[in-house]
Design a protein around this motif. Structure first.
Motif, PDB file in Angstrom:
ATOM      1  N   CYS A 119       0.877  -1.078   0.088  1.00 19.36           N
ATOM      2  CA  CYS A 119       0.085   0.018   0.068  1.00 19.36           C
ATOM      3  C   CYS A 119       0.790   1.162   0.175  1.00 19.36           C
ATOM      4  CB  CYS A 119      -0.970   0.012   1.156  1.00 19.36           C
ATOM      5  SG  CYS A 119      -2.148  -1.218   1.314  1.00 19.36           S
ATOM      6  N   GLU A 120       0.463   2.503  -0.730  1.00 18.35           N
ATOM      7  CA  GLU A 120       1.035   3.349  -0.953  1.00 18.35           C
ATOM      8  C   GLU A 120      -0.134   4.511  -0.794  1.00 18.35           C
ATOM      9  OE1 GLU A 120       2.754   3.601  -4.606  1.00 18.35           O
ATOM     10  OE2 GLU A 120       4.201   2.055  -4.245  1.00 18.35           O
ATOM     11  N   LEU A 121      -0.048   5.603   0.123  1.00 15.85           N
ATOM     12  CA  LEU A 121      -0.828   6.521   0.186  1.00 15.85           C
ATOM     13  C   LEU A 121      -0.488   7.964  -0.340  1.00 15.85           C
ATOM     14  CD1 LEU A 121      -4.006   7.173   1.450  1.00 15.85           C
ATOM     15  CD2 LEU A 121      -2.731   7.904   3.474  1.00 15.85           C
TER      16      LEU A 121
ATOM     17  N   ASN B 200       4.873   9.184  -0.414  1.00 19.84           N
ATOM     18  CA  ASN B 200       4.052   7.929   0.168  1.00 19.84           C
ATOM     19  C   ASN B 200       3.857   8.396   1.874  1.00 19.84           C
ATOM     20  OD1 ASN B 200       3.023   5.769   1.111  1.00 19.84           O
ATOM     21  ND2 ASN B 200       4.485   4.401   0.744  1.00 19.84           N
ATOM     22  N   VAL B 201       2.575   8.688   2.031  1.00 25.06           N
ATOM     23  CA  VAL B 201       2.451   9.174   3.557  1.00 25.06           C
ATOM     24  C   VAL B 201       1.613   7.991   4.400  1.00 25.06           C
ATOM     25  CG1 VAL B 201       2.570  11.409   3.080  1.00 25.06           C
ATOM     26  CG2 VAL B 201       0.466  10.391   2.668  1.00 25.06           C
ATOM     27  N   ALA B 202       1.549   6.714   3.772  1.00 23.92           N
ATOM     28  CA  ALA B 202       0.979   5.640   4.364  1.00 23.92           C
ATOM     29  C   ALA B 202       1.171   5.345   5.876  1.00 23.92           C
ATOM     30  CB  ALA B 202       1.402   4.230   3.663  1.00 23.92           C
ATOM     31  N   ALA B 203       2.437   5.606   6.080  1.00 30.80           N
ATOM     32  CA  ALA B 203       2.913   5.394   7.512  1.00 30.80           C
ATOM     33  C   ALA B 203       2.406   6.404   8.548  1.00 30.80           C
ATOM     34  CB  ALA B 203       4.549   5.512   7.565  1.00 30.80           C
ATOM     35  N   LYS B 204       2.092   7.651   7.908  1.00 28.11           N
ATOM     36  CA  LYS B 204       1.869   8.636   8.638  1.00 28.11           C
ATOM     37  C   LYS B 204       0.154   8.675   8.917  1.00 28.11           C
ATOM     38  CE  LYS B 204       2.207  14.038   8.722  1.00 28.11           C
ATOM     39  NZ  LYS B 204       2.606  15.093   7.847  1.00 28.11           N
TER      40      LYS B 204
END
Length: 511
Positions: free
Chosen positions: A464-466, A478-482
């Motif tokens: 997943c990438e956001l 990519n702000v998936a972790a945030k």
């Protein structure tokens, strides 16, 4: 005569008489012009600086230009399936460019499959031409079909199309000087079938390499002339729906050496040549930048002739014309989308679920109804076209009217995923329903994507990438972790919307 597939829809039988009883001036004519592999930034009205597109620029100036319109898929056949079925690629049957090539037949010096084409549309789910025909329209389609192989259960004459000329198989469309084209013909009893017409001025010469340049029957022009002839036959007695699926500017990058191409010769100092790819049916080509630019200008000229024909016939004001592309720009045949889109507005090309692979030009013109020169950021996708057309022609509840009872009997759902954007076209933005999300999946590159508001989840082989498109349109960060809760929310949409396909499998993210 009602198409035999329509018998499956019992509710249609009661409506046919009512539809035919309505006068033509109650319903607008509709023309949808769908080109092939044109990127978001390939037109002057979308910022293109190197390619001349005066007719499409004028169409945008006289109509509405959308900035957040999306194809159904990042490749041809499933994107067209989304347009035809009103379904996104988590639901529609055709989710990839699966090919059928059966047998062999000789044409002059070369051979072709005896049967060829793509995966057929589900015959139990209604498609756009069938709806239009049921609602009293005469229907014509010219260009690429890609909704079923020759002889299959889903070819134009079986799916609501009255007149057809073009390529049943999109792989055949890789050649602009092929051995044959397909045409819908009728026998003395009115029974329709799809036949091949050999292009005998082409088959005298090789299909690839030396000698190919002697072939003279250029199918982009042939398709366009057939579309114009059909349009010229239309009258005020019956509304018409034309689907013109031009293959320009798809590779191969090869066309007549006429004034359109010559206008680009020597214009690009860094132009290059393409050596050819016989397996892909892309012949060698010189000056590929010039070839690509000329293909788009040629397509632009076709659009200008269509609009001129409507004015000539006095049908301009009662015809809504839409122009779009089936997916993002291609790199086949020597094409270089980076060269023509140097602003780098979008990342990705054809086959990618990044914005560049799925965000497309989308222009709608309807004099007196759509505000001239308007630009709109409404988020729409190809599966919205079906409900919009139904709304436009007075079908009050298209889902109820066209759901096939076969699905319920089998314990399944007959999906319809679109939302009408007619309120936006008519300037009633306050009445426009918005999508909660947009959805894509594509097995060939093992990608999925969901857009919800300005959030975009892209799944690559299950990872997943956001992205926040409001602040990162190029999808670099990519702000998936945030934002794990946003990822969780969008993943839930993926799991809900994806239905399993044995033919087109993708890797879902971990729950």
């Amino acid at each position: 005569m009602k198409n035999k597939n329509m018998i499956l829809f019992s509710s249609l039988c009661m409506l046919a008489g009512a539809a035919s009883a309505q006068t033509s001036n109650e319903k607008p004519n509709i023309i949808f012009i769908l080109c092939d592999d044109m990127g978001y930034g390939d037109l002057g009205c979308y910022g293109q600086q190197y390619i001349s597109t005066p007719n499409l620029d004028r169409m945008a100036a006289e109509g509405m230009r959308f900035t957040q319109a999306y194809a159904g898929s990042p490749v041809s056949a499933p994107s067209r399936a989304s347009l035809m079925t009103g379904q996104h690629t988590g639901h529609t049957k055709v989710r990839g460019n699966k090919e059928y090539r059966i047998g062999n037949v000789q044409y002059g010096q070369t051979s072709d499959p005896a049967q060829t084409g793509q995966e057929p549309y589900d015959p139990d789910h209604i498609i756009l031409p069938e709806i239009m025909k049921d609602q009293g329209y005469t229907t014509g389609m010219f260009g690429k079909w890609a909704g079923g192989y020759e002889g299959s259960e889903s070819t134009p004459e079986k799916r609501g199309v009255d007149e057809y000329y073009g390529y049943i198989c999109q792989f055949q469309a890789h050649l602009y000087y092929p051995n044959f084209m397909n045409r819908l013909v009728r026998d003395k009893d009115g029974n329709a079938s799809i036949v091949r017409e050999e292009l005998t001025d082409n088959t005298k010469y090789p299909m690839y390499g030396n000698g190919y340049e002697n072939r003279s029957q250029y199918t982009a022009d042939l398709i366009h002339q057939e579309a114009l002839k059909w349009l010229d036959k239309q009258t005020d007695d019956q509304p018409f729906y034309g689907l013109f699926t031009y293959t320009l500017p798809h590779a191969e990058l090869y066309q007549p050496n006429d004034s359109i191409l010559q206008a680009y010769n020597n214009r690009f100092c860094n132009d290059k040549n393409f050596a050819g790819s016989e397996g892909s049916r892309y012949n060698p080509s010189e000056n590929v930048h010039a070839q690509f630019a000329a293909m788009i200008t040629r397509l632009d000229a076709y659009v200008g002739e269509i609009l001129a024909k409507l004015k000539e016939k006095g049908m301009d004001e009662n015809t809504i014309v839409i122009f779009s592309s089936d997916n993002g720009p291609h790199e086949e045949g020597g094409a270089d989308p980076t060269f023509f889109n140097r602003d780098g507005l979008l990342k990705g090309t054809k086959r990618s679920c990044f914005e560049g692979g799925i965000r497309i030009p989308f222009i709608v013109r309807w004099p007196g109804k759509i505000q001239a020169g308007s630009v709109n950021d409404h988020q729409l996708a190809f599966y919205d076209v079906m409900p919009t057309f139904c709304d436009l022609i007075g079908v009050e509840d298209y889902v109820k009217e066209y759901t096939n009872p076969k699905y319920a009997a089998a314990g399944k759902e007959d999906y319809f995923d679109g939302i009408s954007f007619l309120p936006t076209l008519l300037g009633n933005d306050e009445k426009q329903e918005q999508h909660d999300f947009l959805y894509w999946e594509f097995h060939e590159t093992n990608q999925m994507a969901v857009r919800k508001g300005n959030w975009k989840l892209r799944v690559n082989a299950g990872n997943c990438e956001l992205y926040d498109l409001a602040n990162d349109l190029h999808e670099d960060n990519n702000v998936a972790a945030k934002y794990p809760e946003v990822v969780k929310e969008l993943k839930a949409i993926l799991f809900k919307e994806h239905t399993d396909s044995p033919l087109f499998k993708v890797t879902l993210p971990a729950k």
